[in-house]
Design an enzyme around this catalytic site. Sequence first.
Site, PDB file in Angstrom:
ATOM      1  N   ARG A  44       0.827  -1.215   0.000  1.00 56.11           N
ATOM      2  CA  ARG A  44       0.000   0.000   0.000  1.00 56.11           C
ATOM      3  C   ARG A  44       0.857   1.260   0.000  1.00 56.11           C
ATOM      4  NH1 ARG A  44      -4.484   2.888   3.368  1.00 56.11           N
ATOM      5  NH2 ARG A  44      -5.910   3.222   1.643  1.00 56.11           N
ATOM      6  N   HIS A  48       0.537   4.108  -2.830  1.00 55.44           N
ATOM      7  CA  HIS A  48       0.152   5.489  -2.522  1.00 55.44           C
ATOM      8  C   HIS A  48       1.283   6.478  -2.799  1.00 55.44           C
ATOM      9  CE1 HIS A  48      -3.766   5.075   0.001  1.00 55.44           C
ATOM     10  NE2 HIS A  48      -3.755   4.284  -1.041  1.00 55.44           N
ATOM     11  N   TRP A 187     -10.242  -8.752   2.593  1.00 58.16           N
ATOM     12  CA  TRP A 187     -10.961  -9.118   1.372  1.00 58.16           C
ATOM     13  C   TRP A 187     -10.967 -10.635   1.158  1.00 58.16           C
ATOM     14  CZ3 TRP A 187      -8.132  -4.605   1.736  1.00 58.16           C
ATOM     15  CH2 TRP A 187      -8.739  -3.435   1.299  1.00 58.16           C
TER      16      TRP A 187
END
Length: 291
Positions: A44, A48, A187
């Site tokens: 992540r 980002h 998820w």
Amino acid sequence: ESQGGQLGGPATKGDYQKVYNAIAEALEKNPEYDDGSYGPVLVRLAWHASGTYDKHSNTGGSNGATMRFAPEANHGANAGLGAARDFMEEIKKQFPWITYADLWTLGGVAAIQEMGGPKIPWRPGRKDGTVEQSPPEGRLPDGDKGPDHLRHIFYKMGFNDQEIVALSGAHALGRCHKDRSGFEGPWTFAPTSFTNEYFNLLVNEKWTQKKWNGPPQFEDKTTKSLMMLMTDLALTQDSSFRKHVQRYAKSEDEFFNDFSAAFSKLLELGVPEENFKAFEAQLEGGRSFKF
Ligand code: CCH
């Protein structure tokens, strides 16, 4: 001094391999952290740090590592990424010659590969920037929106519909944290394994809106322990996205190939090609880092 390996000369492929190895060895250093691995949060961070690119103004992107500075570190989308930056700080101490911009992107590569994902071609050459080069807030996607928002955000980076779907498969990894994004839960059942499971679940599970006082998210009908964001389900609601969701659910090979290409492209957004050229001579033996 951005160029200068372990012994003070230009960094070699072997020097970058050592950085890769140090990241790989530290991924599971703290069994208490989330699902036992820093891998997902490092992916992540790499995303980002790169996904702020805007092709119209040619600003943002992975060159600069401007998330080191307060304005960008405090952008709402980056909540919780301090855990990843702190992890990387320990690696930077061992290899002070590498730039943060190269280190953070190499961290994403190492995490994907070590969690069982495809090899990701990666080149060094990013430079660390100044606070003035920080991108404005609002260039990363929000989880509570539909297909138009995804296109608006990812087209600015230069991605097409197929690449948007491939990149979204990274949500096989990790989880949402109430105290970071407001959303909650993983998820998939194996959030530290890089697989095509995200697409299988999108295609095969029934997703219903979760009844809670948090932001809108969906839960699987079978166990109610998994989650999808509205942006995840948007990939099944739009025919141009859905055909790739179905393809990646059927073929993990096709997902791995397309993810590798799209993630590699993501990690180079905003980096002038000449930055890479300066290092290419050092990289005999290709752009992949893994023994
Ligand atoms: Fe994501 N992501 N992401 N994401 N993401 C979150 C977590 C991860 C969106 C929203 C969220 C990509 C695309 C999108 C990862 C990789 C990628 C969270 C939870 C939200 C919200 C943050 C928290 O609470 O900690 C949205 C919207 C989009 C739209 O496209 C892409 C692209 C990638 C990478 C290629 C990974 C990995 C995580 C797990 C992080 C962790 O700490 O476990």
